[in-house]
Motif scaffolding. Structure first.
Motif, PDB file in Angstrom:
ATOM      1  N   ARG A 243       0.826  -1.205   0.000  1.00  0.00           N
ATOM      2  CA  ARG A 243       0.000   0.000   0.000  1.00  0.00           C
ATOM      3  C   ARG A 243       0.865   1.262   0.000  1.00  0.00           C
ATOM      4  NH1 ARG A 243      -4.900   1.202   4.315  1.00  0.00           N
ATOM      5  NH2 ARG A 243      -5.552   3.217   3.426  1.00  0.00           N
ATOM      6  N   THR A 244       1.896   1.256   0.851  1.00  0.00           N
ATOM      7  CA  THR A 244       2.790   2.428   0.902  1.00  0.00           C
ATOM      8  C   THR A 244       3.547   2.580  -0.414  1.00  0.00           C
ATOM      9  OG1 THR A 244       3.062   2.219   3.287  1.00  0.00           O
ATOM     10  CG2 THR A 244       4.737   3.478   2.106  1.00  0.00           C
ATOM     11  N   PHE A 245       4.023   1.458  -0.966  1.00  0.00           N
ATOM     12  CA  PHE A 245       4.764   1.512  -2.235  1.00  0.00           C
ATOM     13  C   PHE A 245       3.895   2.085  -3.344  1.00  0.00           C
ATOM     14  CE2 PHE A 245       5.794  -0.413  -6.323  1.00  0.00           C
ATOM     15  CZ  PHE A 245       7.098   0.025  -6.486  1.00  0.00           C
ATOM     16  N   ALA A 246       2.666   1.605  -3.459  1.00  0.00           N
ATOM     17  CA  ALA A 246       1.770   2.082  -4.521  1.00  0.00           C
ATOM     18  C   ALA A 246       1.532   3.585  -4.392  1.00  0.00           C
ATOM     19  CB  ALA A 246       0.456   1.322  -4.469  1.00  0.00           C
ATOM     20  N   ARG A 247       1.362   4.040  -3.143  1.00  0.00           N
ATOM     21  CA  ARG A 247       1.125   5.472  -2.938  1.00  0.00           C
ATOM     22  C   ARG A 247       2.357   6.298  -3.298  1.00  0.00           C
ATOM     23  NH1 ARG A 247       0.118   5.290   1.994  1.00  0.00           N
ATOM     24  NH2 ARG A 247       2.072   6.114   2.836  1.00  0.00           N
ATOM     25  N   ARG A 248       3.538   5.855  -2.848  1.00  0.00           N
ATOM     26  CA  ARG A 248       4.775   6.579  -3.159  1.00  0.00           C
ATOM     27  C   ARG A 248       5.060   6.562  -4.662  1.00  0.00           C
ATOM     28  NH1 ARG A 248       8.440   6.894   1.201  1.00  0.00           N
ATOM     29  NH2 ARG A 248       7.248   7.540   3.032  1.00  0.00           N
ATOM     30  N   PHE A 249       4.813   5.442  -5.291  1.00  0.00           N
ATOM     31  CA  PHE A 249       5.057   5.327  -6.732  1.00  0.00           C
ATOM     32  C   PHE A 249       4.199   6.334  -7.488  1.00  0.00           C
ATOM     33  CE2 PHE A 249       5.189   3.637 -10.959  1.00  0.00           C
ATOM     34  CZ  PHE A 249       6.397   2.959 -11.053  1.00  0.00           C
ATOM     35  N   GLN A 250       2.938   6.417  -7.127  1.00  0.00           N
ATOM     36  CA  GLN A 250       2.025   7.364  -7.768  1.00  0.00           C
ATOM     37  C   GLN A 250       2.499   8.793  -7.546  1.00  0.00           C
ATOM     38  OE1 GLN A 250      -1.186   6.549  -9.383  1.00  0.00           O
ATOM     39  NE2 GLN A 250      -1.068   8.672 -10.051  1.00  0.00           N
ATOM     40  N   GLN A 251       2.912   9.107  -6.347  1.00  0.00           N
ATOM     41  CA  GLN A 251       3.357  10.460  -6.027  1.00  0.00           C
ATOM     42  C   GLN A 251       4.604  10.850  -6.814  1.00  0.00           C
ATOM     43  OE1 GLN A 251       3.894  10.122  -1.794  1.00  0.00           O
ATOM     44  NE2 GLN A 251       1.763  10.664  -1.312  1.00  0.00           N
ATOM     45  N   GLU A 252       5.513   9.910  -6.983  1.00  0.00           N
ATOM     46  CA  GLU A 252       6.809  10.237  -7.558  1.00  0.00           C
ATOM     47  C   GLU A 252       6.898  10.052  -9.072  1.00  0.00           C
ATOM     48  OE1 GLU A 252       9.899   8.296  -5.374  1.00  0.00           O
ATOM     49  OE2 GLU A 252       9.101   8.944  -3.443  1.00  0.00           O
ATOM     50  N   GLY A 254       3.744   9.871 -11.035  1.00  0.00           N
ATOM     51  CA  GLY A 254       2.505  10.356 -11.642  1.00  0.00           C
ATOM     52  C   GLY A 254       1.653   9.282 -12.253  1.00  0.00           C
ATOM     53  N   THR A 255       1.995   8.022 -12.019  1.00  0.00           N
ATOM     54  CA  THR A 255       1.219   6.934 -12.599  1.00  0.00           C
ATOM     55  C   THR A 255       1.335   5.706 -11.695  1.00  0.00           C
ATOM     56  OG1 THR A 255       0.797   5.690 -14.640  1.00  0.00           O
ATOM     57  CG2 THR A 255       3.106   6.032 -14.029  1.00  0.00           C
ATOM     58  N   THR A 256       0.680   4.631 -12.082  1.00  0.00           N
ATOM     59  CA  THR A 256       0.730   3.393 -11.302  1.00  0.00           C
ATOM     60  C   THR A 256       1.867   2.501 -11.806  1.00  0.00           C
ATOM     61  OG1 THR A 256      -0.730   2.183 -12.810  1.00  0.00           O
ATOM     62  CG2 THR A 256      -1.777   3.483 -11.042  1.00  0.00           C
ATOM     63  N   PRO A 257       2.313   1.534 -11.004  1.00  0.00           N
ATOM     64  CA  PRO A 257       3.353   0.610 -11.487  1.00  0.00           C
ATOM     65  C   PRO A 257       2.946  -0.112 -12.762  1.00  0.00           C
ATOM     66  CG  PRO A 257       3.137   0.426  -9.104  1.00  0.00           C
ATOM     67  CD  PRO A 257       2.013   1.323  -9.567  1.00  0.00           C
ATOM     68  N   TYR A 258       1.695  -0.536 -12.838  1.00  0.00           N
ATOM     69  CA  TYR A 258       1.245  -1.255 -14.033  1.00  0.00           C
ATOM     70  C   TYR A 258       1.346  -0.367 -15.269  1.00  0.00           C
ATOM     71  CZ  TYR A 258      -1.889  -3.291 -17.485  1.00  0.00           C
ATOM     72  OH  TYR A 258      -2.414  -3.771 -18.660  1.00  0.00           O
ATOM     73  N   ARG A 259       0.827   0.860 -15.170  1.00  0.00           N
ATOM     74  CA  ARG A 259       0.860   1.752 -16.332  1.00  0.00           C
ATOM     75  C   ARG A 259       2.291   2.141 -16.689  1.00  0.00           C
ATOM     76  NH1 ARG A 259      -4.229   5.674 -14.677  1.00  0.00           N
ATOM     77  NH2 ARG A 259      -5.893   4.195 -15.220  1.00  0.00           N
ATOM     78  N   TRP A 260       3.131   2.314 -15.684  1.00  0.00           N
ATOM     79  CA  TRP A 260       4.523   2.690 -15.950  1.00  0.00           C
ATOM     80  C   TRP A 260       5.216   1.595 -16.743  1.00  0.00           C
ATOM     81  CZ3 TRP A 260       9.548   1.250 -15.457  1.00  0.00           C
ATOM     82  CH2 TRP A 260      10.527   2.248 -15.502  1.00  0.00           C
ATOM     83  N   ILE A 261       5.114   0.363 -16.255  1.00  0.00           N
ATOM     84  CA  ILE A 261       5.835  -0.718 -16.926  1.00  0.00           C
ATOM     85  C   ILE A 261       5.224  -1.012 -18.298  1.00  0.00           C
ATOM     86  CG2 ILE A 261       4.548  -2.740 -16.048  1.00  0.00           C
ATOM     87  CD1 ILE A 261       7.333  -4.002 -15.500  1.00  0.00           C
ATOM     88  N   LEU A 262       3.919  -0.836 -18.449  1.00  0.00           N
ATOM     89  CA  LEU A 262       3.286  -1.038 -19.748  1.00  0.00           C
ATOM     90  C   LEU A 262       3.825  -0.028 -20.757  1.00  0.00           C
ATOM     91  CD1 LEU A 262       1.157  -2.487 -21.461  1.00  0.00           C
ATOM     92  CD2 LEU A 262      -0.525  -0.825 -20.632  1.00  0.00           C
ATOM     93  N   ARG A 263       3.952   1.225 -20.336  1.00  0.00           N
ATOM     94  CA  ARG A 263       4.457   2.256 -21.247  1.00  0.00           C
ATOM     95  C   ARG A 263       5.914   1.988 -21.624  1.00  0.00           C
ATOM     96  NH1 ARG A 263       3.783   4.635 -25.588  1.00  0.00           N
ATOM     97  NH2 ARG A 263       4.897   6.613 -25.828  1.00  0.00           N
ATOM     98  N   GLN A 264       6.725   1.555 -20.662  1.00  0.00           N
ATOM     99  CA  GLN A 264       8.123   1.269 -20.980  1.00  0.00           C
ATOM    100  C   GLN A 264       8.252   0.065 -21.911  1.00  0.00           C
ATOM    101  OE1 GLN A 264       9.762   3.845 -20.109  1.00  0.00           O
ATOM    102  NE2 GLN A 264       7.926   4.388 -18.940  1.00  0.00           N
TER     103      GLN A 264
END
Length: 320
Positions: A243-252, A254-264
């Motif tokens: 939960r903390t990781f997901a929140r920090r990832f979004q804050q830093e 601007g997107t979710t881990p899933y969307r980030w890795i999909l875009r890369q």
């Protein structure tokens, strides 16, 4: 009916973007049975204007030429994203829209339309490099940074160079039908139609955190795009709860881990399609999509075209 077209210029105009408008609307193709437009170039400043390529142009008409135009085109220019524009030009563009004419911008020419207030509440396109500044200067504009052009009739906006050709041919197609547009495109030796919603070919920088919280995880994700990972596994690497990781990832980022890795993964697929001869199946494996069908699905959603068509664009028909 589209009959009268004017391109309006200010100092620093880009020759190519001006040439796009001149090529589509300023060439007499009556020998092919195509329509001939009453076309002219007008200056919003002085009779002699400076182009950004180091030469000057003598322009016959002034702003009065815009009063009769069915379509007014504003080509891109150097420094348009940070300069002011003549009030008379902005007034003329507003009068044109009020009387039912269309206005078209090519690339950074959109900043002129923004200064005239014509982007307020409208979707608009611009070259991806200028999207952030356009949004900052004109916050009421709805900037779509990934598309080739946007038709918010009577305001049509387009992205960089070649997208201006697409937007011009779109207007011709809309007014005079696909046959006329296709025949003009054939004379110009360009694709007859690219949909405005197709994505610009953008090499985006990887999002980097200004903090150190998820930076190491981002590096690991980037190097292991072919692996299936969960938020729980990523959180464990960052020594956080999911939960903390997901929140920090979004804050830093601007997107979710899933969307980030999909875009890369899509970005990596683009690079491999551009510079290698690997099959789409092989690329799907290297990018973590697993198979060609999954890669194609996500690629079309993100880029607006298929992997094979994308490769042809960059490497020619023999590479498909």
């Amino acid at each position: 009916m589209l009959r009268n077209v004017a391109a309006v210029l200010v100092d620093g105009v880009n020759p190519f973007e001006l040439g796009v408008v001149c090529e589509v609307f300023g060439i007499d193709r009556s020998d092919d049975g195509l329509p001939v437009y009453d076309f002219a170039v007008a200056s919003a400043e002085r009779p002699v204007l400076r182009a950004n390529a180091g030469f000057s142009m003598q322009v016959e008409h002034g702003l009065e030429r815009l009063e009769a135009a069915d379509l007014i085109a504003v080509p891109a220019g150097s420094g348009y994203e940070s300069r002011t524009f003549p009030p008379g030009l902005l007034d003329a563009l507003n009068r044109a829209v009020e009387r039912g004419a269309r206005v078209l911008s090519v690339c950074s020419g959109v900043f002129v339309l923004g200064a005239a207030g014509l982007l307020d509440g409208r979707r608009c396109a611009v070259h991806w490099r200028h999207a952030q500044e356009l949004s900052r200067r004109y916050p009421r504009a709805i900037v779509e940074p990934d598309v080739l052009y946007v038709d918010e009739d009577p305001v049509i906006t387009s992205a960089g160079t070649a997208a201006g050709i697409d937007a011009c041919l779109h207007i011709v197609r809309k007014e005079q039908g696909p046959e006329v547009a296709n025949r003009i495109a054939r004379r110009m030796v360009v694709p007859p139609h690219r949909d405005g919603g197709q994505a610009q070919y953008i090499e985006r920088p990887l999002p980097r955190s200004e903090c150190d919280t998820v930076a190491e995880v981002l590096v690991w994700m980037e190097r292991n795009l072919d692996q299936e990972v969960t938020v729980e596994q990523l959180a464990a690497r960052a020594l956080m709860s999911p939960r903390t990781f997901a929140r920090r990832f979004q804050q830093e980022t601007g997107t979710t881990p899933y969307r980030w890795i999909l875009r890369q993964r899509v970005l990596l697929a683009q690079r491999l399609l551009e510079v290698t001869d690997e099959t789409v199946d092989a690329i799907a494996g290297r990018t973590g999509f697993g198979n060609a069908a999954a890669l194609r699905h996500q690629f079309v959603r993100a880029v607006g075209t298929t992997p094979h068509a994308y490769r042809r664009t960059f490497r020619g028909p023999q590479a498909a």
